[in-house]
Scaffold this motif. Structure first.
Motif, PDB file in Angstrom:
ATOM      1  N   UNK A 121      35.091  42.256  36.560  1.00  0.00           N
ATOM      2  CA  UNK A 121      35.482  40.714  36.449  1.00  0.00           C
ATOM      3  C   UNK A 121      36.885  40.662  36.558  1.00  0.00           C
ATOM      4  N   UNK A 122      37.513  39.659  37.310  1.00  0.00           N
ATOM      5  CA  UNK A 122      38.961  39.458  37.434  1.00  0.00           C
ATOM      6  C   UNK A 122      39.096  38.060  36.834  1.00  0.00           C
ATOM      7  N   UNK A 123      40.150  38.082  35.657  1.00  0.00           N
ATOM      8  CA  UNK A 123      40.723  36.705  34.988  1.00  0.00           C
ATOM      9  C   UNK A 123      42.130  36.576  35.767  1.00  0.00           C
ATOM     10  N   UNK A 124      42.219  35.796  36.718  1.00  0.00           N
ATOM     11  CA  UNK A 124      43.587  35.498  37.197  1.00  0.00           C
ATOM     12  C   UNK A 124      44.544  34.927  36.310  1.00  0.00           C
ATOM     13  N   UNK A 125      45.500  35.368  36.471  1.00  0.00           N
ATOM     14  CA  UNK A 125      46.937  35.209  35.673  1.00  0.00           C
ATOM     15  C   UNK A 125      46.805  35.494  34.209  1.00  0.00           C
ATOM     16  N   UNK A 126      45.848  36.518  33.984  1.00  0.00           N
ATOM     17  CA  UNK A 126      45.936  36.919  32.649  1.00  0.00           C
ATOM     18  C   UNK A 126      46.347  38.482  32.325  1.00  0.00           C
ATOM     19  N   UNK A 127      47.064  38.879  33.557  1.00  0.00           N
ATOM     20  CA  UNK A 127      47.776  40.413  33.390  1.00  0.00           C
ATOM     21  C   UNK A 127      49.224  40.069  33.020  1.00  0.00           C
TER      22      UNK A 127
END
Length: 314
Positions: free
Chosen positions: A178-184
């Motif tokens: 899953x990809x959580x955008x902006x959480x890196x």
């Protein structure tokens, strides 16, 4: 004064290539003048760091420095001046290669950009409008079986502290990312933050098994239910349902509950649930049942193993 590139990067001669890369990337963020405009000594420190990294990242120049053939700035030592005569040869294995190789780390690209800008006397972030996206962070998350099938929400604890909500989509499968955008990681300049990439590991269930979008279940039934047929309650991943056991059912027979398997968001169809019947004898055999079966056996000669033995015969 002789400069030791290992000392500049805070390393020893036993450092691995990975150690050198990690040390350099860390120092980029603490010493680059564009990132520390109020630090008067940042530019000089960073130039020394970049020079040390350029020398040590190349196995050839590193080996030559360790052998005393070149100094910490990469210059030839007097007794080995002839070595440079071959530097521009077309087949010279020691010739440095410029540009980025395949599979290069994005963080290294960023560091190289900063280094080149420093060499060229580049401006700052505000003056030049420089920006770069932040790095992606990777995590692993174990998900309960039913949450993966039905969908749900979990919280992921972050290594640096705090947590983030993770929405598990309906029909998620083992190994899905899953990809959580902006959480890196944070971006550089006006660059956007990176993403959090979360790989799911689905925990086994004590009752249900999954094959693709179908759910498998082994259902115990009694002797009388198998012989006479019955309506029983069977569990499914979407809640209990009524199931009809046909008369004369045997262990191993599979009944299909259509649409009771795994669904997906926006999907028009769902998998099925396959119910395998398993006849279970009572924990205690009473006299009435024993006497009945004893008399029944005398007048019935059915042998379910006849075909099996025939097919197995040489």
């Amino acid at each position: 004064m002789t400069v030791d590139p290992y000392e500049t990067l805070g390393l020893t001669k036993s450092a691995t290539a990975d150690d050198i890369k990690k040390a350099y990337r860390k120092l980029v963020r603490t010493s680059h003048p564009d990132l520390h405009p109020d630090d008067a000594g940042a530019e000089a420190r960073f130039k020394a760091i970049a020079t040390a990294y350029d020398l040590l990242k190349d196995p050839v120049t590193r080996a030559r420095f360790d052998a005393g053939e070149i100094d910490g700035a990469g210059a030839e030592r007097p007794q080995r001046q002839y070595y440079r005569d071959f530097a521009d040869a077309g087949d010279n294995p020691y010739q440095q290669r410029r540009g980025f190789e395949r599979n290069v780390d994005p963080a290294d690209i960023f560091a190289e950009i900063l280094r080149q800008r420093t060499r060229q006397g580049g401006g700052d972030f505000n003056g030049r409008g420089f920006s770069a996206p932040g790095p992606d962070f990777r995590y692993a998350l174990e998900v309960p079986f039913l949450d993966a099938v039905r969908g749900g929400e979990m919280r992921l604890t972050l290594p640096e502290g705090g947590s983030v909500a993770v929405k598990i989509p309906e029909g998620a499968h083992d190994g899905q990312t899953l990809r959580l955008r902006g959480k890196g990681g944070s971006g550089f300049g006006d660059g956007a933050p990176g993403d959090a990439l979360i790989t799911l590991s689905v925990r086994p269930h004590p009752v249900f098994r999954r094959e693709g979008d179908d759910i498998l279940l082994t259902l115990p039934i009694t002797i009388d239910e198998a012989i006479l047929g019955a309506k029983v309650t069977a569990p499914t991943v979407k809640g209990p349902v009524n199931l009809t056991i046909p008369k004369g059912a045997s262990s191993g027979r599979v009944l299909r509950l259509r649409g009771r398997g795994v669904s997906h968001p926006g999907g028009k169809t769902a998998g099925d649930q396959l119910v395998e019947l398993n006849i279970v004898t009572p924990p205690e055999i009473d006299e009435a049942l024993r006497d009945f079966l004893t008399e029944w056996r005398k007048t019935h000669s059915h042998d379910p193993r006849v075909d099996l033995l025939s097919e197995a015969a040489p």
